[in-house]
Motif scaffolding. Structure first.
Motif, PDB file in Angstrom:
ATOM      1  N   VAL A  21       1.638   1.472  -9.399  1.00 51.01           N
ATOM      2  CA  VAL A  21       1.300   2.655  -8.613  1.00 51.01           C
ATOM      3  C   VAL A  21       2.374   2.843  -7.544  1.00 51.01           C
ATOM      4  O   VAL A  21       2.705   1.913  -6.811  1.00 51.01           O
ATOM      5  CB  VAL A  21      -0.093   2.509  -7.952  1.00 51.01           C
ATOM      6  N   ARG A  22       2.916   4.029  -7.516  1.00 54.61           N
ATOM      7  CA  ARG A  22       3.942   4.357  -6.515  1.00 54.61           C
ATOM      8  C   ARG A  22       3.271   4.846  -5.234  1.00 54.61           C
ATOM      9  O   ARG A  22       2.235   5.505  -5.277  1.00 54.61           O
ATOM     10  CB  ARG A  22       4.851   5.457  -7.060  1.00 54.61           C
ATOM     11  N   PHE A  23       3.866   4.541  -4.114  1.00 52.81           N
ATOM     12  CA  PHE A  23       3.425   5.091  -2.832  1.00 52.81           C
ATOM     13  C   PHE A  23       4.657   5.109  -1.929  1.00 52.81           C
ATOM     14  O   PHE A  23       5.765   4.834  -2.403  1.00 52.81           O
ATOM     15  CB  PHE A  23       2.269   4.266  -2.240  1.00 52.81           C
ATOM     16  N   SER A  24       4.493   5.467  -0.684  1.00 56.09           N
ATOM     17  CA  SER A  24       5.647   5.470   0.214  1.00 56.09           C
ATOM     18  C   SER A  24       5.274   4.836   1.542  1.00 56.09           C
ATOM     19  O   SER A  24       4.085   4.763   1.899  1.00 56.09           O
ATOM     20  CB  SER A  24       6.170   6.889   0.406  1.00 56.09           C
ATOM     21  N   VAL A  25       6.288   4.376   2.238  1.00 56.66           N
ATOM     22  CA  VAL A  25       6.092   3.714   3.528  1.00 56.66           C
ATOM     23  C   VAL A  25       7.088   4.286   4.531  1.00 56.66           C
ATOM     24  O   VAL A  25       8.129   4.817   4.160  1.00 56.66           O
ATOM     25  CB  VAL A  25       6.284   2.181   3.425  1.00 56.66           C
ATOM     26  N   GLU A  26       6.724   4.144   5.789  1.00 52.88           N
ATOM     27  CA  GLU A  26       7.661   4.470   6.868  1.00 52.88           C
ATOM     28  C   GLU A  26       8.342   3.167   7.260  1.00 52.88           C
ATOM     29  O   GLU A  26       7.682   2.149   7.429  1.00 52.88           O
ATOM     30  CB  GLU A  26       6.909   5.050   8.073  1.00 52.88           C
ATOM     31  N   ARG A  27       9.657   3.213   7.370  1.00 52.17           N
ATOM     32  CA  ARG A  27      10.404   1.993   7.698  1.00 52.17           C
ATOM     33  C   ARG A  27      11.406   2.266   8.813  1.00 52.17           C
ATOM     34  O   ARG A  27      12.623   2.284   8.577  1.00 52.17           O
ATOM     35  CB  ARG A  27      11.146   1.488   6.458  1.00 52.17           C
ATOM     36  N   PRO A  28      10.929   2.528  10.034  1.00 50.09           N
ATOM     37  CA  PRO A  28      11.877   2.768  11.113  1.00 50.09           C
ATOM     38  C   PRO A  28      12.885   1.609  11.211  1.00 50.09           C
ATOM     39  O   PRO A  28      12.478   0.461  10.971  1.00 50.09           O
ATOM     40  CB  PRO A  28      10.997   2.823  12.363  1.00 50.09           C
ATOM     41  N   PRO A  29      14.153   1.847  11.497  1.00 47.77           N
ATOM     42  CA  PRO A  29      14.705   3.121  11.959  1.00 47.77           C
ATOM     43  C   PRO A  29      15.093   4.092  10.844  1.00 47.77           C
ATOM     44  O   PRO A  29      15.680   5.126  11.137  1.00 47.77           O
ATOM     45  CB  PRO A  29      15.954   2.672  12.713  1.00 47.77           C
ATOM     46  N   GLU A  30      14.761   3.778   9.596  1.00 49.86           N
ATOM     47  CA  GLU A  30      15.034   4.746   8.534  1.00 49.86           C
ATOM     48  C   GLU A  30      14.166   5.973   8.763  1.00 49.86           C
ATOM     49  O   GLU A  30      13.013   5.843   9.164  1.00 49.86           O
ATOM     50  CB  GLU A  30      14.710   4.152   7.159  1.00 49.86           C
ATOM     51  N   SER A  31      14.701   7.138   8.482  1.00 46.23           N
ATOM     52  CA  SER A  31      13.903   8.338   8.676  1.00 46.23           C
ATOM     53  C   SER A  31      13.251   8.739   7.352  1.00 46.23           C
ATOM     54  O   SER A  31      13.810   8.528   6.274  1.00 46.23           O
ATOM     55  CB  SER A  31      14.770   9.479   9.200  1.00 46.23           C
ATOM     56  N   GLY A  32      12.054   9.276   7.456  1.00 46.90           N
ATOM     57  CA  GLY A  32      11.363   9.767   6.270  1.00 46.90           C
ATOM     58  C   GLY A  32      10.652   8.671   5.502  1.00 46.90           C
ATOM     59  O   GLY A  32      10.647   7.503   5.887  1.00 46.90           O
ATOM     60  N   ALA A  33      10.053   9.091   4.411  1.00 43.92           N
ATOM     61  CA  ALA A  33       9.270   8.177   3.590  1.00 43.92           C
ATOM     62  C   ALA A  33      10.187   7.386   2.655  1.00 43.92           C
ATOM     63  O   ALA A  33      11.122   7.933   2.084  1.00 43.92           O
ATOM     64  CB  ALA A  33       8.257   8.965   2.786  1.00 43.92           C
ATOM     65  N   VAL A  34       9.898   6.110   2.520  1.00 41.75           N
ATOM     66  CA  VAL A  34      10.666   5.236   1.641  1.00 41.75           C
ATOM     67  C   VAL A  34       9.776   4.895   0.444  1.00 41.75           C
ATOM     68  O   VAL A  34       8.627   4.481   0.628  1.00 41.75           O
ATOM     69  CB  VAL A  34      11.079   3.941   2.382  1.00 41.75           C
ATOM     70  N   PRO A  35      10.279   5.074  -0.780  1.00 41.96           N
ATOM     71  CA  PRO A  35       9.434   4.811  -1.948  1.00 41.96           C
ATOM     72  C   PRO A  35       9.130   3.317  -2.127  1.00 41.96           C
ATOM     73  O   PRO A  35       9.973   2.465  -1.848  1.00 41.96           O
ATOM     74  CB  PRO A  35      10.255   5.355  -3.113  1.00 41.96           C
ATOM     75  N   ALA A  36       7.912   3.067  -2.578  1.00 40.13           N
ATOM     76  CA  ALA A  36       7.461   1.691  -2.795  1.00 40.13           C
ATOM     77  C   ALA A  36       6.525   1.685  -4.011  1.00 40.13           C
ATOM     78  O   ALA A  36       6.164   2.741  -4.529  1.00 40.13           O
ATOM     79  CB  ALA A  36       6.729   1.191  -1.550  1.00 40.13           C
ATOM     80  N   PHE A  37       6.170   0.485  -4.454  1.00 42.94           N
ATOM     81  CA  PHE A  37       5.238   0.403  -5.582  1.00 42.94           C
ATOM     82  C   PHE A  37       4.456  -0.898  -5.525  1.00 42.94           C
ATOM     83  O   PHE A  37       4.859  -1.854  -4.864  1.00 42.94           O
ATOM     84  CB  PHE A  37       5.974   0.516  -6.922  1.00 42.94           C
ATOM     85  N   VAL A  38       3.333  -0.877  -6.207  1.00 47.51           N
ATOM     86  CA  VAL A  38       2.503  -2.079  -6.322  1.00 47.51           C
ATOM     87  C   VAL A  38       2.199  -2.300  -7.794  1.00 47.51           C
ATOM     88  O   VAL A  38       2.007  -1.355  -8.561  1.00 47.51           O
ATOM     89  CB  VAL A  38       1.221  -1.962  -5.460  1.00 47.51           C
ATOM     90  N   ILE A  39       2.203  -3.574  -8.193  1.00 48.81           N
ATOM     91  CA  ILE A  39       1.890  -3.931  -9.586  1.00 48.81           C
ATOM     92  C   ILE A  39       0.910  -5.119  -9.572  1.00 48.81           C
ATOM     93  O   ILE A  39       0.715  -5.767  -8.539  1.00 48.81           O
ATOM     94  CB  ILE A  39       3.170  -4.329 -10.374  1.00 48.81           C
ATOM     95  N   ARG A  40       0.321  -5.371 -10.742  1.00 54.65           N
ATOM     96  CA  ARG A  40      -0.522  -6.569 -10.891  1.00 54.65           C
ATOM     97  C   ARG A  40       0.147  -7.492 -11.897  1.00 54.65           C
ATOM     98  O   ARG A  40       0.592  -7.051 -12.966  1.00 54.65           O
ATOM     99  CB  ARG A  40      -1.922  -6.193 -11.359  1.00 54.65           C
ATOM    100  N   TYR A  41       0.179  -8.773 -11.558  1.00 56.05           N
ATOM    101  CA  TYR A  41       0.785  -9.756 -12.447  1.00 56.05           C
ATOM    102  C   TYR A  41      -0.011 -11.058 -12.365  1.00 56.05           C
ATOM    103  O   TYR A  41      -0.192 -11.604 -11.282  1.00 56.05           O
ATOM    104  CB  TYR A  41       2.233 -10.007 -12.015  1.00 56.05           C
TER     105      TYR A  41
END
Ligand code: FES
Length: 116
Positions: A21-41
């Motif tokens: 599942v894709r989602f996004s995070v805020e990662r200051p000092p980067e501006s805007g949403a940063v893509p992220a994902f979660v998986i099951r293993y």
């Protein structure tokens, strides 16, 4: 300061070794949403920034397809780097020895939460 959390998805959305599942995070000092994902293993969940350790592109060309055909490794669609799902360590390909950046995540009461 108390740790904050955010709902990412329902636990049922993550099949072992299957689509992520894709989602996004805020990662200051980067501006805007940063893509992220979660998986099951192997029953556990793992979340990473969706950035290949090679040149920083997103891993999945087809949305949510992070695992290789075996369901044992994460794979980058661009040049085929393979990653251990439980550690994010690149074990093959052009960025061997580097890692995906992991995010703190928790599964509770049938849901998956991102910890701040
Ligand atoms: S960008 Fe992922 S392997 Fe090159």
């Amino acid at each position: 300061m108390a740790q904050q959390e955010r709902l990412v998805c329902a636990s049922s959305e993550l099949v072992d070794g299957g689509k992520g599942v894709r989602f996004s995070v805020e990662r200051p000092p980067e501006s805007g949403a940063v893509p992220a994902f979660v998986i099951r293993y192997r029953g556990k969940i793992y979340a990473y920034l969706n950035r290949c350790a090679h040149i920083g592109v997103e891993l999945d060309w087809i949305e949510g397809e992070f695992f290789d055909d075996s369901g044992l490794y994460l794979i980058c669609s661009t040049h085929g780097a393979t990653y251990a799902p439980h550690s994010g360590l690149c074990i093959g390909g052009p960025c061997r020895g580097k890692s995906l950046q992991c995010l703190e995540i928790e599964e509770r009461d049938g849901n998956i939460f991102l910890k701040d």
